[in-house]
Design a protein around this motif. Structure first.
Motif, PDB file in Angstrom:
ATOM      1  N   GLU A 205      -9.153  10.229 -22.440  1.00 11.42           N
ATOM      2  CA  GLU A 205      -8.336   9.000 -22.086  1.00 11.42           C
ATOM      3  C   GLU A 205      -8.935   7.669 -22.546  1.00 11.42           C
ATOM      4  N   GLU A 206     -10.274   7.515 -22.513  1.00 12.26           N
ATOM      5  CA  GLU A 206     -11.015   6.323 -22.858  1.00 12.26           C
ATOM      6  C   GLU A 206     -10.739   6.254 -24.255  1.00 12.26           C
ATOM      7  N   GLN A 207     -10.870   7.100 -24.894  1.00 10.50           N
ATOM      8  CA  GLN A 207     -10.843   7.327 -26.648  1.00 10.50           C
ATOM      9  C   GLN A 207      -9.174   6.763 -26.752  1.00 10.50           C
ATOM     10  N   PHE A 208      -8.287   7.568 -26.277  1.00 10.95           N
ATOM     11  CA  PHE A 208      -6.792   7.220 -26.445  1.00 10.95           C
ATOM     12  C   PHE A 208      -6.556   5.640 -26.186  1.00 10.95           C
ATOM     13  N   ASP A 209      -7.026   5.232 -25.122  1.00 12.93           N
ATOM     14  CA  ASP A 209      -6.952   3.777 -24.901  1.00 12.93           C
ATOM     15  C   ASP A 209      -7.547   3.015 -26.082  1.00 12.93           C
ATOM     16  N   ALA A 210      -8.859   3.124 -26.546  1.00  9.62           N
ATOM     17  CA  ALA A 210      -9.565   2.508 -27.522  1.00  9.62           C
ATOM     18  C   ALA A 210      -8.504   2.656 -28.688  1.00  9.62           C
ATOM     19  N   LEU A 211      -7.610   3.820 -29.140  1.00  3.79           N
ATOM     20  CA  LEU A 211      -7.012   3.856 -30.178  1.00  3.79           C
ATOM     21  C   LEU A 211      -5.430   3.115 -29.956  1.00  3.79           C
ATOM     22  N   VAL A 212      -5.065   3.198 -28.721  1.00  3.27           N
ATOM     23  CA  VAL A 212      -4.056   2.201 -28.698  1.00  3.27           C
ATOM     24  C   VAL A 212      -4.270   0.727 -28.889  1.00  3.27           C
ATOM     25  N   LYS A 213      -5.680   0.452 -28.448  1.00  2.21           N
ATOM     26  CA  LYS A 213      -6.105  -1.008 -28.654  1.00  2.21           C
ATOM     27  C   LYS A 213      -6.066  -1.343 -30.068  1.00  2.21           C
ATOM     28  N   TYR A 214      -6.695  -0.510 -30.858  1.00  2.00           N
ATOM     29  CA  TYR A 214      -6.829  -0.367 -32.411  1.00  2.00           C
ATOM     30  C   TYR A 214      -5.398  -0.580 -33.230  1.00  2.00           C
ATOM     31  N   LYS A 215      -4.501   0.232 -32.600  1.00  2.00           N
ATOM     32  CA  LYS A 215      -3.391   0.179 -33.244  1.00  2.00           C
ATOM     33  C   LYS A 215      -2.620  -1.176 -33.187  1.00  2.00           C
ATOM     34  N   ASP A 216      -2.665  -1.883 -31.769  1.00  9.88           N
ATOM     35  CA  ASP A 216      -2.127  -3.149 -31.307  1.00  9.88           C
ATOM     36  C   ASP A 216      -2.925  -4.004 -32.326  1.00  9.88           C
ATOM     37  N   VAL A 217      -3.984  -4.177 -32.638  1.00  8.83           N
ATOM     38  CA  VAL A 217      -4.801  -5.070 -33.588  1.00  8.83           C
ATOM     39  C   VAL A 217      -4.390  -4.823 -35.197  1.00  8.83           C
ATOM     40  N   HIS A 218      -4.571  -3.490 -35.426  1.00 12.84           N
ATOM     41  CA  HIS A 218      -4.383  -3.101 -36.883  1.00 12.84           C
ATOM     42  C   HIS A 218      -2.968  -2.493 -37.171  1.00 12.84           C
ATOM     43  N   GLY A 219      -2.053  -2.290 -36.379  1.00 12.63           N
ATOM     44  CA  GLY A 219      -0.694  -1.869 -36.824  1.00 12.63           C
ATOM     45  C   GLY A 219      -0.806  -0.338 -37.120  1.00 12.63           C
ATOM     46  N   THR A 220      -1.978   0.294 -37.021  1.00 14.44           N
ATOM     47  CA  THR A 220      -1.841   1.827 -37.614  1.00 14.44           C
ATOM     48  C   THR A 220      -3.065   2.518 -36.747  1.00 14.44           C
ATOM     49  N   THR A 221      -2.886   3.876 -36.687  1.00 14.58           N
ATOM     50  CA  THR A 221      -3.822   4.824 -36.090  1.00 14.58           C
ATOM     51  C   THR A 221      -4.841   5.463 -37.193  1.00 14.58           C
ATOM     52  N   ASP A 222      -4.775   4.902 -38.413  1.00 14.10           N
ATOM     53  CA  ASP A 222      -5.624   5.567 -39.372  1.00 14.10           C
ATOM     54  C   ASP A 222      -6.853   4.649 -39.199  1.00 14.10           C
ATOM     55  N   VAL A 223      -7.879   5.324 -38.633  1.00 12.91           N
ATOM     56  CA  VAL A 223      -9.048   4.532 -38.143  1.00 12.91           C
ATOM     57  C   VAL A 223     -10.090   4.457 -39.325  1.00 12.91           C
ATOM     58  N   PRO A 224     -10.691   3.427 -39.900  1.00 11.47           N
ATOM     59  CA  PRO A 224     -11.522   3.803 -40.917  1.00 11.47           C
ATOM     60  C   PRO A 224     -12.850   4.074 -40.565  1.00 11.47           C
ATOM     61  N   MET A 225     -13.808   4.630 -41.464  1.00 14.19           N
ATOM     62  CA  MET A 225     -15.324   4.820 -40.859  1.00 14.19           C
ATOM     63  C   MET A 225     -16.028   3.711 -40.272  1.00 14.19           C
ATOM     64  N   ALA A 226     -15.492   2.412 -40.583  1.00 18.02           N
ATOM     65  CA  ALA A 226     -16.243   1.313 -39.942  1.00 18.02           C
ATOM     66  C   ALA A 226     -16.220   1.157 -38.536  1.00 18.02           C
ATOM     67  N   TYR A 227     -15.444   2.054 -37.691  1.00 16.86           N
ATOM     68  CA  TYR A 227     -15.263   2.343 -36.507  1.00 16.86           C
ATOM     69  C   TYR A 227     -16.106   3.500 -36.026  1.00 16.86           C
ATOM     70  N   PRO A 228     -17.347   3.510 -35.864  1.00 19.36           N
ATOM     71  CA  PRO A 228     -18.220   4.497 -35.694  1.00 19.36           C
ATOM     72  C   PRO A 228     -18.034   5.409 -34.415  1.00 19.36           C
ATOM     73  N   LYS A 229     -17.577   4.644 -33.312  1.00 11.54           N
ATOM     74  CA  LYS A 229     -17.414   5.605 -32.120  1.00 11.54           C
ATOM     75  C   LYS A 229     -15.951   5.900 -31.972  1.00 11.54           C
ATOM     76  N   LEU A 230     -14.993   5.320 -32.718  1.00 11.01           N
ATOM     77  CA  LEU A 230     -13.475   5.970 -32.642  1.00 11.01           C
ATOM     78  C   LEU A 230     -13.194   6.744 -33.763  1.00 11.01           C
ATOM     79  N   ARG A 231     -13.612   6.519 -34.748  1.00  8.38           N
ATOM     80  CA  ARG A 231     -13.355   7.415 -35.903  1.00  8.38           C
ATOM     81  C   ARG A 231     -13.614   8.839 -35.735  1.00  8.38           C
ATOM     82  N   PRO A 232     -14.891   9.298 -35.246  1.00 11.58           N
ATOM     83  CA  PRO A 232     -15.154  10.624 -35.209  1.00 11.58           C
ATOM     84  C   PRO A 232     -14.036  11.351 -34.146  1.00 11.58           C
ATOM     85  N   TRP A 233     -13.576  10.740 -33.147  1.00  5.66           N
ATOM     86  CA  TRP A 233     -12.854  11.174 -32.172  1.00  5.66           C
ATOM     87  C   TRP A 233     -11.331  11.529 -32.761  1.00  5.66           C
ATOM     88  N   VAL A 234     -11.024  10.335 -33.653  1.00  6.72           N
ATOM     89  CA  VAL A 234      -9.510  10.582 -34.386  1.00  6.72           C
ATOM     90  C   VAL A 234      -9.668  11.858 -35.362  1.00  6.72           C
TER      91      VAL A 234
END
Length: 182
Positions: free
Chosen positions: A153-182
């Motif tokens: 749930e924490e990671q999903f919330d982080a993904l939602v925030k990422y999408k709000d900022v970047h407009g996509t759920t494709d997380v680049p390697m520059a996000y080492p905590k979120l990227r491995p979960w995705v």
């Protein structure tokens, strides 16, 4: 994290196996615009699926050696040379077996994605009686009420925030905590 969700989706929807990605979570991700399946070439580039023939051949050679060991000893539990009963003749095979267990554990813990130890290899190892966990009890299957569920749930919330900022759920390697979960 994103890679793990795609892997869980594959287990549930393609291979018809149980996994921690319950339908409610699939729905939440889909509502967010998450892509569970991406093009083969894109997947290969993202996950490094390309393996050299030399590496594939080396794995096959060790697998065949493990099969021969099983035929000779009646099991494929190659003991570590460091532990009791270790046989120096099987030192390289014991290291390879330990590496397969280590990679499987990393896969289960989300530290690597499934391209590192392919599903077909896991299935082949299991088919000859290979045990990925020895002497450690049962593996936590991660029930919906577990600590893992809260982390999801924490990671999903982080993904939602990422999408709000970047407009996509494709997380680049520059996000080492979120990227491995995705």
């Amino acid at each position: 994290w994103v890679s793990k969700q795609r892997e869980h989706y594959k287990y549930r929807h393609i291979k018809d196996r149980s996994c921690p990605l319950v339908p409610e979570r699939v729905e939440k991700l889909e509502e967010l615009g998450f892509k569970f399946q991406i093009g083969k070439g894109q997947h290969a580039n993202i996950h490094g699926v390309f393996h050299s023939p030399k590496l594939v051949d080396a794995w096959e050679e060790k697998f065949e050696e493990l099969q021969r060991y099983g035929e000779q000893h009646g099991h494929v539990d190659v003991p570590s040379v460091k532990g009791r009963g270790g046989d120096k003749d099987f030192k390289a095979l014991a290291r390879w077996v330990a590496k397969q267990r280590s990679k499987y554990k990393q896969l289960q813990n989300g530290k690597i994605n499934s391209s590192t130890i392919l599903d077909s290899r896991i299935d082949r190892l299991k088919s000859i009686g290979f045990k990925f966990f020895i002497g450690t009890g049962n593996f936590d299957h991660r029930t919906p009420n577990s600590r893992w569920s809260a982390q999801w749930e924490e990671q999903f919330d982080a993904l939602v925030k990422y999408k709000d900022v970047h407009g996509t759920t494709d997380v680049p390697m520059a996000y080492p905590k979120l990227r491995p979960w995705v």
